[in-house]
Write a protein that holds these residues in place. Sequence first.
Motif, PDB file in Angstrom:
ATOM      1  N   THR A 239       0.841  -1.382   0.005  1.00 40.55           N
ATOM      2  CA  THR A 239       0.017   0.029   0.155  1.00 40.55           C
ATOM      3  C   THR A 239       0.814   1.266  -0.145  1.00 40.55           C
ATOM      4  OG1 THR A 239      -0.243   0.052   2.414  1.00 40.55           O
ATOM      5  CG2 THR A 239      -2.060  -1.180   1.379  1.00 40.55           C
ATOM      6  N   SER A 240       0.312   2.128  -0.486  1.00 39.11           N
ATOM      7  CA  SER A 240       0.838   3.502  -0.652  1.00 39.11           C
ATOM      8  C   SER A 240       1.848   3.914   0.498  1.00 39.11           C
ATOM      9  CB  SER A 240      -0.226   4.734  -0.968  1.00 39.11           C
ATOM     10  OG  SER A 240       0.426   5.675  -1.305  1.00 39.11           O
ATOM     11  N   THR A 242       3.192   5.365   3.495  1.00 40.81           N
ATOM     12  CA  THR A 242       2.701   5.920   4.934  1.00 40.81           C
ATOM     13  C   THR A 242       3.402   5.755   5.840  1.00 40.81           C
ATOM     14  OG1 THR A 242       0.454   5.309   3.674  1.00 40.81           O
ATOM     15  CG2 THR A 242       0.227   6.099   5.893  1.00 40.81           C
ATOM     16  N   ASN A 244       3.152   6.572   9.949  1.00 37.90           N
ATOM     17  CA  ASN A 244       2.447   7.371  10.973  1.00 37.90           C
ATOM     18  C   ASN A 244       2.862   6.812  12.402  1.00 37.90           C
ATOM     19  OD1 ASN A 244       0.533   8.222   9.222  1.00 37.90           O
ATOM     20  ND2 ASN A 244      -0.991   6.798   9.561  1.00 37.90           N
ATOM     21  N   HIS A 255       0.706  13.131  17.269  1.00 40.92           N
ATOM     22  CA  HIS A 255       0.364  12.713  15.656  1.00 40.92           C
ATOM     23  C   HIS A 255       1.773  12.903  14.984  1.00 40.92           C
ATOM     24  CE1 HIS A 255      -3.728  11.771  15.904  1.00 40.92           C
ATOM     25  NE2 HIS A 255      -3.919  12.879  16.521  1.00 40.92           N
ATOM     26  N   TRP A 285     -13.233  21.460  19.207  1.00 42.84           N
ATOM     27  CA  TRP A 285     -12.552  21.140  20.100  1.00 42.84           C
ATOM     28  C   TRP A 285     -11.865  22.322  21.155  1.00 42.84           C
ATOM     29  CZ3 TRP A 285      -8.956  16.603  19.592  1.00 42.84           C
ATOM     30  CH2 TRP A 285      -9.430  15.317  18.891  1.00 42.84           C
TER      31      TRP A 285
ATOM     32  N   ALA B 148      -7.282   0.123   1.124  1.00 41.09           N
ATOM     33  CA  ALA B 148      -6.811  -1.064   1.367  1.00 41.09           C
ATOM     34  C   ALA B 148      -6.345  -1.513   2.742  1.00 41.09           C
ATOM     35  CB  ALA B 148      -5.272  -1.347   0.513  1.00 41.09           C
ATOM     36  N   LEU B 149      -6.024  -0.386   3.353  1.00 41.56           N
ATOM     37  CA  LEU B 149      -5.746  -0.692   4.890  1.00 41.56           C
ATOM     38  C   LEU B 149      -6.170   0.626   5.547  1.00 41.56           C
ATOM     39  CD1 LEU B 149      -3.580  -1.980   6.951  1.00 41.56           C
ATOM     40  CD2 LEU B 149      -1.848  -0.474   5.995  1.00 41.56           C
ATOM     41  N   ASN B 151      -7.106   2.336   9.335  1.00 40.61           N
ATOM     42  CA  ASN B 151      -6.981   2.512  10.886  1.00 40.61           C
ATOM     43  C   ASN B 151      -7.808   3.637  11.360  1.00 40.61           C
ATOM     44  OD1 ASN B 151      -5.128   4.000  13.155  1.00 40.61           O
ATOM     45  ND2 ASN B 151      -5.674   1.637  13.562  1.00 40.61           N
ATOM     46  N   PHE B 154     -11.207   6.144  18.102  1.00 32.05           N
ATOM     47  CA  PHE B 154     -11.751   7.277  18.843  1.00 32.05           C
ATOM     48  C   PHE B 154     -11.888   6.909  20.321  1.00 32.05           C
ATOM     49  CE2 PHE B 154     -16.152   9.895  18.868  1.00 32.05           C
ATOM     50  CZ  PHE B 154     -15.458  10.839  19.797  1.00 32.05           C
ATOM     51  N   LYS B 230      -7.840  -4.453   4.650  1.00 30.74           N
ATOM     52  CA  LYS B 230      -7.734  -4.986   6.237  1.00 30.74           C
ATOM     53  C   LYS B 230      -7.971  -3.594   6.743  1.00 30.74           C
ATOM     54  CE  LYS B 230      -3.745  -6.829   5.136  1.00 30.74           C
ATOM     55  NZ  LYS B 230      -2.622  -7.486   5.194  1.00 30.74           N
ATOM     56  N   THR B 232      -8.042  -1.949  11.220  1.00 32.88           N
ATOM     57  CA  THR B 232      -8.014  -2.174  12.663  1.00 32.88           C
ATOM     58  C   THR B 232      -8.471  -0.909  13.335  1.00 32.88           C
ATOM     59  OG1 THR B 232      -5.929  -0.952  12.787  1.00 32.88           O
ATOM     60  CG2 THR B 232      -5.917  -3.497  13.036  1.00 32.88           C
ATOM     61  N   MET B 243      -9.277  10.899  17.710  1.00 35.30           N
ATOM     62  CA  MET B 243     -10.226  10.572  16.757  1.00 35.30           C
ATOM     63  C   MET B 243      -9.482  10.667  15.648  1.00 35.30           C
ATOM     64  SD  MET B 243     -13.087  13.331  16.473  1.00 35.30           S
ATOM     65  CE  MET B 243     -13.723  13.682  18.189  1.00 35.30           C
ATOM     66  N   ASN B 244      -9.018   9.492  14.970  1.00 33.85           N
ATOM     67  CA  ASN B 244      -8.215   9.572  13.608  1.00 33.85           C
ATOM     68  C   ASN B 244      -8.853   8.636  12.570  1.00 33.85           C
ATOM     69  OD1 ASN B 244      -6.127  10.443  14.982  1.00 33.85           O
ATOM     70  ND2 ASN B 244      -4.997   8.872  15.307  1.00 33.85           N
ATOM     71  N   THR B 246      -7.002   6.887   9.209  1.00 34.94           N
ATOM     72  CA  THR B 246      -6.187   6.872   8.208  1.00 34.94           C
ATOM     73  C   THR B 246      -6.289   5.738   7.222  1.00 34.94           C
ATOM     74  OG1 THR B 246      -4.383   7.691   9.432  1.00 34.94           O
ATOM     75  CG2 THR B 246      -3.569   6.674   7.567  1.00 34.94           C
ATOM     76  N   THR B 248      -5.367   4.119   3.692  1.00 35.94           N
ATOM     77  CA  THR B 248      -4.217   3.990   2.668  1.00 35.94           C
ATOM     78  C   THR B 248      -4.483   2.981   1.515  1.00 35.94           C
ATOM     79  OG1 THR B 248      -2.837   4.196   4.411  1.00 35.94           O
ATOM     80  CG2 THR B 248      -1.893   3.393   2.460  1.00 35.94           C
ATOM     81  N   GLY B 249      -4.403   3.245   0.284  1.00 33.88           N
ATOM     82  CA  GLY B 249      -4.533   2.309  -0.736  1.00 33.88           C
ATOM     83  C   GLY B 249      -3.258   2.181  -1.556  1.00 33.88           C
ATOM     84  N   GLY B 252      -2.635   5.971  -2.642  1.00 33.14           N
ATOM     85  CA  GLY B 252      -2.881   7.365  -1.917  1.00 33.14           C
ATOM     86  C   GLY B 252      -3.104   7.054  -0.446  1.00 33.14           C
ATOM     87  N   THR B 253      -3.101   8.107   0.204  1.00 33.54           N
ATOM     88  CA  THR B 253      -3.260   7.920   1.832  1.00 33.54           C
ATOM     89  C   THR B 253      -4.211   9.258   2.188  1.00 33.54           C
ATOM     90  OG1 THR B 253      -1.432   6.739   2.266  1.00 33.54           O
ATOM     91  CG2 THR B 253      -2.484   7.865   4.062  1.00 33.54           C
ATOM     92  N   HIS B 255      -5.449  11.391   5.867  1.00 33.55           N
ATOM     93  CA  HIS B 255      -5.289  11.324   7.170  1.00 33.55           C
ATOM     94  C   HIS B 255      -6.481  12.368   7.563  1.00 33.55           C
ATOM     95  CE1 HIS B 255      -1.587   9.268   7.597  1.00 33.55           C
ATOM     96  NE2 HIS B 255      -0.781  10.213   6.650  1.00 33.55           N
ATOM     97  N   THR B 257      -7.605  13.726  11.617  1.00 32.07           N
ATOM     98  CA  THR B 257      -7.457  13.518  13.217  1.00 32.07           C
ATOM     99  C   THR B 257      -8.723  14.158  13.936  1.00 32.07           C
ATOM    100  OG1 THR B 257      -6.019  15.472  13.225  1.00 32.07           O
ATOM    101  CG2 THR B 257      -4.847  13.467  13.164  1.00 32.07           C
TER     102      THR B 257
END
Lengths: 355, 355
Positions: A239-240, A242, A244, A255, A285, B148-149, B151, B154, B230, B232, B243-244, B246, B248-249, B252-253, B255, B257
């Motif tokens: 994958t691209s 990244t 973090n 972050h 926030w 693709a990925l 994450n 919160f 996938k 998580t 609270m994120n 991310t 990713t393919g 491109g990605t 983000h 927050t």
Amino acid sequence: MAHSPIRFGIIGCAEIARKVSRAILLAPNATLSAVASRSLHKAVDFAKSNGFPPEAKIYGSYESLLDDPDIDAVYMPLPTTLHLKWAVLIAQKKKHLLMEKPVALNVAEFDEIVRACEENGVQIMDGTMWMHHPRTTKWRSFYKISSALVNSCFTFFTDPDFLKNNIRVKPDLDALGAIGSVGWYAIMSILWAADYELPKTVTALRGAVLNEAGVILDCGASLQWEDGIKATFHCSFLTSLTMNITATGTHGTLHLTDFVIPYQEQEASYTASTKPGFNELVTGWEPLPSEHTVTVDMPQEVCMVREFATLVQNIKKKGAKPDMKWPTISRKTQLVLDAVKASIEKGFEPVEIVN
Amino acid sequence: MAHSPIRFGIIGCAEIARKVSRAILLAPNATLSAVASRSLHKAVDFAKSNGFPPEAKIYGSYESLLDDPDIDAVYMPLPTTLHLKWAVLIAQKKKHLLMEKPVALNVAEFDEIVRACEENGVQIMDGTMWMHHPRTTKWRSFYKISSALVNSCFTFFTDPDFLKNNIRVKPDLDALGAIGSVGWYAIMSILWAADYELPKTVTALRGAVLNEAGVILDCGASLQWEDGIKATFHCSFLTSLTMNITATGTHGTLHLTDFVIPYQEQEASYTASTKPGFNELVTGWEPLPSEHTVTVDMPQEVCMVREFATLVQNIKKKGAKPDMKWPTISRKTQLVLDAVKASIEKGFEPVEIVN
């Protein structure tokens, strides 16, 4: 009196050696003294295109460079499967060792390398550059409020040619694949956030991708500490690009989206929240997170070379003992890496870390 | 001809109802017509302090509000354990239903609620506000290169009093605890990034924290799709507000927050990388990621109320069928949430999602 600079030799002309050559040139306490390749022609080309000084020596074999009495330290950017053999030999030749990561195929091999370094009184350090960035040090002060929950990832997208031919997918070369190439950084960043406490348990995440030869192309894991810290990471060739790290504690969050290689060399940023909350109607926030920028005098790889050369100078000129901080961090990283691999091999069962 | 605004009644005076009252006041196609509490006094106070128009009706029981023929739609911010009973009754009283999340204790309960809405021809939508933010729509166009990925997390830190007394840790009130309160958003964000394809397998991460009554205070999970996607996520009452997402393919990605509640109401940002890579010496990124800011005409909760009221107007004035897009997303989110809970109960074994 200023100490004389540490004289570096490089064995192997990997891509990464170009960046480290420049770092040795830029570091105030290091000089680029020699390069060796199994092909003399390749070594000549490498020296020419990487700004080596005219007096630098060019060798057509690694052994001849190691026999040169005018070399203090060796930078070793060889494939992982060659680390044990060459690292031990470097130590036996009484050269200090700056080695590429992952440090070995497994922790048992790394222990052999460290033992050889100890027996020969030489410094060892791995080439994880971001650990030496001034941002990392600054950001470090946050760990106490931000280490309860950590997520880290490092992925980059590779093409079919890479996935077929690159040394990083070959079981006889960089046999640890994506977990060695990029997972190493993610794991170390988690240990860094956990103040180098080892996790108790490591469980690989289902869905790991291995190639036909069994080399990891993509995987992740969940880590747990005895005192309740938790982390996940992911690494991939699929994958691209990244990278973090998000570290969250009871009272703050950090972050970074460029932790391994900052977006720009001259400066690096991070975002931090301290005791974040919401406004009264929960429509925004309060306080807002703050962005911090760290200006850089020296690129992170130069900071790394300077740190390594300082440790070597301390040994050479002041009779100090080799520093164990860096190899201890390397070893812990390798231990976790080994546990992730073991968990994948056991069908994603949890693996206890035994130090 | 403009349609007349949808007349809302609110049952229950939860904190979140203050924000939604304001949203109903601000939405161009909605009016705040009534509020009910089991305590008339509380309802009077609520109406007074939340800008209800003078003609709004105040009820001392939920039932009496539901019997009011001048109410088109009901906003229901009740604890999760009460959802089934009241949502079904609202539908039977032919009121359209805007309900707080999590939608139910489990998907079987939600199916009963949806069935009641279908049988009575009323619209149902859950109150996940960020799904209606213009940033979400804009950012959406990235999903093909970035799924693709994923994450997501919160979390927010709560004090000992919350952990003892808040309805969100009580098995007879918001029985789903942290996974209902905040995990809901993380799960929905992952489904969003996966274009609402359901994962095949859900495995809770070891280290989940439950209170003595078995309510989840902190947990995470790993999700896998049949086509290799996938994800998580993590949710918690035990770590600082974070609270994120991310995503990713291959190329491109993205983000964010502040994906659930943007830092500020007036505008919201996201960072995107498209085909990111490194410069020649790998000392920086090329191209750099770009930050995009979306200016907001209406707060996200107002967009949500407007969307819901539009769907209700379509039914009332144009004879349209209730829209199934939103309850379908709610149901998928609940399915995944149920699977995470089941995996925790099974000792972190993988659970297959059966739709």
